[in-house]
Write a protein that holds these residues in place. Structure first.
Motif, PDB file in Angstrom:
ATOM      1  N   ASN A 188      48.471  33.649  53.110  1.00 19.16           N
ATOM      2  CA  ASN A 188      47.617  33.778  54.303  1.00 19.16           C
ATOM      3  C   ASN A 188      46.596  34.777  53.939  1.00 19.16           C
ATOM      4  OD1 ASN A 188      48.073  36.702  55.257  1.00 19.16           O
ATOM      5  ND2 ASN A 188      50.064  35.901  55.680  1.00 19.16           N
ATOM      6  N   PRO A 189      45.053  34.826  54.325  1.00 21.75           N
ATOM      7  CA  PRO A 189      44.158  35.542  53.667  1.00 21.75           C
ATOM      8  C   PRO A 189      44.522  37.165  53.745  1.00 21.75           C
ATOM      9  CG  PRO A 189      43.176  34.082  55.443  1.00 21.75           C
ATOM     10  CD  PRO A 189      44.873  33.847  55.364  1.00 21.75           C
ATOM     11  N   VAL A 190      45.192  37.798  54.550  1.00 16.95           N
ATOM     12  CA  VAL A 190      45.443  39.277  54.549  1.00 16.95           C
ATOM     13  C   VAL A 190      46.543  39.520  53.450  1.00 16.95           C
ATOM     14  CG1 VAL A 190      46.585  41.068  55.849  1.00 16.95           C
ATOM     15  CG2 VAL A 190      45.273  39.004  57.203  1.00 16.95           C
ATOM     16  N   GLU A 194      45.941  41.637  49.825  1.00 13.61           N
ATOM     17  CA  GLU A 194      46.990  42.852  49.545  1.00 13.61           C
ATOM     18  C   GLU A 194      47.257  42.454  48.042  1.00 13.61           C
ATOM     19  OE1 GLU A 194      50.318  42.981  52.102  1.00 13.61           O
ATOM     20  OE2 GLU A 194      48.974  43.335  53.830  1.00 13.61           O
ATOM     21  N   ILE A 195      47.741  41.285  47.771  1.00 13.76           N
ATOM     22  CA  ILE A 195      48.059  40.622  46.317  1.00 13.76           C
ATOM     23  C   ILE A 195      47.054  41.045  45.364  1.00 13.76           C
ATOM     24  CG2 ILE A 195      48.513  38.883  44.881  1.00 13.76           C
ATOM     25  CD1 ILE A 195      49.847  37.232  47.062  1.00 13.76           C
ATOM     26  N   ASP A 197      44.576  43.606  45.727  1.00  7.00           N
ATOM     27  CA  ASP A 197      44.733  45.078  45.660  1.00  7.00           C
ATOM     28  C   ASP A 197      45.831  45.573  44.478  1.00  7.00           C
ATOM     29  OD1 ASP A 197      42.590  45.183  47.331  1.00  7.00           O
ATOM     30  OD2 ASP A 197      43.775  45.781  49.199  1.00  7.00           O
ATOM     31  N   PHE A 198      46.895  44.947  44.695  1.00  4.28           N
ATOM     32  CA  PHE A 198      48.157  45.192  43.864  1.00  4.28           C
ATOM     33  C   PHE A 198      47.673  44.920  42.314  1.00  4.28           C
ATOM     34  CE2 PHE A 198      52.677  44.146  42.753  1.00  4.28           C
ATOM     35  CZ  PHE A 198      53.083  45.124  42.200  1.00  4.28           C
ATOM     36  N   ILE A 199      47.152  43.738  42.385  1.00  2.00           N
ATOM     37  CA  ILE A 199      46.589  43.455  40.804  1.00  2.00           C
ATOM     38  C   ILE A 199      45.604  44.400  40.381  1.00  2.00           C
ATOM     39  CG2 ILE A 199      45.544  41.602  39.358  1.00  2.00           C
ATOM     40  CD1 ILE A 199      46.773  39.598  41.554  1.00  2.00           C
ATOM     41  N   ARG A 200      44.935  44.651  41.102  1.00  2.00           N
ATOM     42  CA  ARG A 200      43.620  45.790  40.609  1.00  2.00           C
ATOM     43  C   ARG A 200      44.418  47.224  40.306  1.00  2.00           C
ATOM     44  NH1 ARG A 200      40.557  44.882  45.064  1.00  2.00           N
ATOM     45  NH2 ARG A 200      39.153  43.291  44.130  1.00  2.00           N
ATOM     46  N   SER A 201      45.328  47.541  40.975  1.00  2.00           N
ATOM     47  CA  SER A 201      45.824  48.749  41.033  1.00  2.00           C
ATOM     48  C   SER A 201      46.830  48.767  39.742  1.00  2.00           C
ATOM     49  CB  SER A 201      46.818  49.384  42.282  1.00  2.00           C
ATOM     50  OG  SER A 201      47.984  48.536  42.112  1.00  2.00           O
TER      51      SER A 201
END
Ligand SMILES: Nc1ncnc2c1ncn2[C@@H]1O[C@H](COP(=O)(O)OP(=O)(O)OP(=O)(O)O)[C@@H](O)[C@H]1O
Ligand SMILES: [Mg+2]
Length: 258
Positions: A188-190, A194-195, A197-201
């Motif tokens: 789902n888009p939310v 989140e995934i 953001d996690f990859i970016r961090s």
């Protein structure tokens, strides 16, 4: 083609055939150290086959794969993972009957040598290794918001949660480069954001990624450069804006649908 110093991984002239069918037809590409490289293309373009080659799951008939300056063409999956190269699969490969936590503990790196004897003898070294794996698994699950589900069966997770678990399983190996095959599919888009953001961090901590996706929002938000594959070849590469404006790319996608 020379290996540039900022290339973490380089693919040179890789060919894969399945009988008469050619899935990869001389693919060349580079994955930059510290970057997030995107791979897009129509269904059947050869994207997952390419990841299978890079991960060591698929033999190829020609070409070379270089990782951090070393020729890993003939390395096993295990040796590649030990060197810091790992991947997730398009269809998540969790062990459904095991708990979320057990899935991560099983993905922890094996102790070099005599693991079995240490475990059987319950040595201090084995206990320390287990404690480290447990702490790492807990930290990862807390970070992605799955710790509250640690003792649930993995097959009770949603599609998106399974994608996160799959990523965490890869991260247990403390990789330098992670290949993500469709991390947003069926999510789902939310949770997709989140995934992302996690990859970016993780990238900010120094990890490198290559991502295969059909979700162009995710590709546009995370990836530069983006490679476009079609019929087993790299059609073009560049920024997302550059490749989206490429006439042959539009044609390749329409050709894939027609
Ligand atoms: N083990 C195999 N045996 C025979 N053909 C295969 C095998 N694996 C892949 N192929 C074929 O190779 C082609 C490329 O498959 P691949 O899975 O790499 O595509 P893809 O770009 O990942 O597509 P998608 O976006 O649908 O996941 C497809 O036509 C597929 O049917
Ligand atoms: Mg695929």
């Amino acid at each position: 083609m020379s290996l540039q110093t900022d290339d973490l991984l380089s693919v040179q002239d890789v060919h894969v055939g399945f009988g008469e069918f050619t899935a990869l037809d001389g693919a060349h590409l580079h994955i930059a150290r510290g970057g997030i490289t995107g791979m897009v293309g129509p269904n059947g373009a050869g994207k997952s086959t390419l990841f299978n080659v890079l991960g060591g799951q698929q033999a190829h008939q020609g070409g070379r794969v270089l990782f951090d300056g070393q020729d890993i063409t003939h390395w096993s999956v295990h040796r590649r993972a030990q060197a810091g190269l790992t991947r997730t699969f398009q269809i998540s490969r969790e062990m459904g009957a095991l708990t979320v936590l057990e899935n991560l503990l099983l993905a922890a790196p094996q102790q070099p040598g005599e693991k079995l004897w240490h475990a059987l003898l319950n040595t201090a070294a084995a206990r320390q290794h287990e404690a480290q794996a447990m702490a790492q698994a807990q930290a990862l699950l807390e970070r992605v918001g799955l710790w509250r589900l640690a003792h649930e069966r993995a097959d009770s997770l949603s599609g998106g949660q399974k994608k996160l678990l799959e990523l965490c399983r890869a991260l247990m190996l403390k990789p330098r480069l992670v290949l993500l095959d469709e991390p947003a599919a069926g999510v789902n888009p939310v949770l997709v954001s989140e995934i992302a953001d996690f990859i970016r961090s993780l990238q900010a901590e120094g990890m490198s990624f290559a991502i295969v996706e059909h979700n162009m929002d995710m590709i546009a938000a995370l990836c530069d450069p983006v490679y476009v594959l079609a019929q087993g070849k790299v059609l073009t590469q560049g920024s997302f804006a550059q490749v989206s404006a490429h006439a042959q790319v539009v044609e390749a996608y329409l050709g894939g649908v027609a």
